[in-house]
Design a protein around this motif. Structure first.
Motif, PDB file in Angstrom:
ATOM      1  N   ILE A 176      17.601   2.422   3.698  1.00  0.00           N
ATOM      2  CA  ILE A 176      16.887   1.141   3.612  1.00  0.00           C
ATOM      3  C   ILE A 176      15.499   1.375   3.054  1.00  0.00           C
ATOM      4  N   GLY A 198      -0.640  -7.456   4.464  1.00  0.00           N
ATOM      5  CA  GLY A 198      -0.856  -7.969   5.811  1.00  0.00           C
ATOM      6  C   GLY A 198      -0.083  -7.213   6.870  1.00  0.00           C
ATOM      7  N   ASN A 199       0.454  -6.043   6.514  1.00  0.00           N
ATOM      8  CA  ASN A 199       1.206  -5.211   7.462  1.00  0.00           C
ATOM      9  C   ASN A 199       2.560  -5.764   7.848  1.00  0.00           C
ATOM     10  N   GLN A 200       3.011  -6.812   7.195  1.00  0.00           N
ATOM     11  CA  GLN A 200       4.342  -7.336   7.502  1.00  0.00           C
ATOM     12  C   GLN A 200       5.367  -6.613   6.647  1.00  0.00           C
ATOM     13  N   PHE A 201       6.391  -6.044   7.307  1.00  0.00           N
ATOM     14  CA  PHE A 201       7.399  -5.285   6.587  1.00  0.00           C
ATOM     15  C   PHE A 201       8.486  -6.189   6.037  1.00  0.00           C
ATOM     16  N   SER A 232       0.832  -1.194   0.000  1.00  0.00           N
ATOM     17  CA  SER A 232       0.000   0.000   0.000  1.00  0.00           C
ATOM     18  C   SER A 232       0.873   1.253   0.000  1.00  0.00           C
ATOM     19  N   ALA A 233       2.088   1.119   0.488  1.00  0.00           N
ATOM     20  CA  ALA A 233       3.008   2.254   0.515  1.00  0.00           C
ATOM     21  C   ALA A 233       4.419   1.713   0.685  1.00  0.00           C
ATOM     22  N   PRO A 255       5.856  -2.811   3.210  1.00  0.00           N
ATOM     23  CA  PRO A 255       4.899  -3.603   3.976  1.00  0.00           C
ATOM     24  C   PRO A 255       3.901  -4.245   3.043  1.00  0.00           C
ATOM     25  N   ASN A 256       3.673  -5.552   3.224  1.00  0.00           N
ATOM     26  CA  ASN A 256       2.673  -6.163   2.358  1.00  0.00           C
ATOM     27  C   ASN A 256       1.272  -5.847   2.885  1.00  0.00           C
ATOM     28  N   MET A 286       7.328   8.104   3.094  1.00  0.00           N
ATOM     29  CA  MET A 286       6.366   7.039   2.897  1.00  0.00           C
ATOM     30  C   MET A 286       5.584   7.464   1.660  1.00  0.00           C
ATOM     31  N   HIS A 314       8.353   2.637   2.120  1.00  0.00           N
ATOM     32  CA  HIS A 314       9.025   3.522   3.058  1.00  0.00           C
ATOM     33  C   HIS A 314      10.517   3.573   2.753  1.00  0.00           C
ATOM     34  N   LEU A 342      13.989   4.574   4.689  1.00  0.00           N
ATOM     35  CA  LEU A 342      14.500   4.780   6.035  1.00  0.00           C
ATOM     36  C   LEU A 342      15.971   5.159   5.973  1.00  0.00           C
ATOM     37  N   PHE A 364      12.293  -5.759   4.174  1.00  0.00           N
ATOM     38  CA  PHE A 364      13.316  -4.742   4.064  1.00  0.00           C
ATOM     39  C   PHE A 364      14.346  -5.077   3.006  1.00  0.00           C
TER      40      PHE A 364
END
Lengths: 108, 114
Positions: free
Chosen positions: A86, A93-96, A30-31, A90-91, A48, A33, A35, A98
């Motif tokens: 970096i 399912g909110n799992q990031f 969805s977005a 995030p997929n 983001m 990031h 870092l 990297f």
């Protein structure tokens, strides 16, 4: 294959140079990031973005959702930009996931 | 507004021991996630908590666990420590669980297992 691929791994630039770091991802997101991590560990979120382009000072981030690719640009690089950059995706399912990071050194 | 606070910053443990790390998110943030960073593996997602419920878990053994309290503070625990658990453990908070929200990281807890 990693879900997020980042290049280059290491980058050395002269002060004032234009820098580009690339990130490709395979997960649906969805977005994305970007870092920044300085020696000592602390991580700061730079951008983001879910579409188009964002600019903050000398930093510009772009993303192409169709091609699943993002770039981070630094204009007029400065030694204080030296850090590890970096990208994180995030997929749904909110799992990031990297990227391995790009270690940037800007030489005065 | 205070940032994400992690304690302790540095600790040394012996193989076989267990460790508990603490994370206080930014006030108002309900999502707390934990990450492990090692030179060899880079940053890896451990788990995420939202409103006291674990919503996601990364690919780590059951020795790694966590919890979140009603005030959103979170703890992670590693039992039966192994040398390979030596790493920087980072926690991050977001205002909501939506992955499109800006994520704020703490300074991390440096764990050395000897």
């Amino acid at each position: 294959k990693n879900e997020v691929e980042q290049s280059p791994q290491n980058l050395t630039a002269q002060e004032g140079e234009f820098i580009t770091i690339n990130c490709s991802y395979s997960v649906g997101i969805s977005a994305l990031h970007w870092l920044q991590q300085h020696p000592g560990g602390g991580i700061v979120s730079l951008f983001m973005l879910s579409s188009g382009k964002k600019k903050h000072g000398r930093l510009i981030a772009t993303i192409n959702i169709q091609e699943k690719h993002s770039s981070l640009h630094i204009t007029a690089s400065h030694p204080r930009d030296s850090a590890v950059y970096i990208c994180a995706a995030p997929n749904t399912g909110n799992q990031f996931y990297f990227g391995t990071g790009t270690s940037l050194t800007v030489i005065p | 507004k205070a940032g994400v606070t992690q304690t302790p910053r540095y600790l040394i443990k012996t193989r076989g021991q267990q460790v508990t790390l603490s994370c206080s998110p930014i006030s108002g943030h309900r999502s707390v996630s934990w990450y492990q960073q090692t030179p060899g593996q880079g940053l890896q997602f451990l788990f995420e908590y939202f409103s006291e419920t674990q919503r996601n878990k990364g690919n780590f053994p059951g020795r790694f666990s966590g919890r979140q309290f009603s005030n959103s503070r979170s703890e992670m625990n590693v039992s039966t420590l192994e040398l390979g658990d030596s790493a920087l453990y980072l926690c991050a908070s977001r205002s909501a669980g939506f992955s499109g929200n800006t994520i704020y990281f703490g300074e991390g807890s440096w764990l050395t297992v000897v």
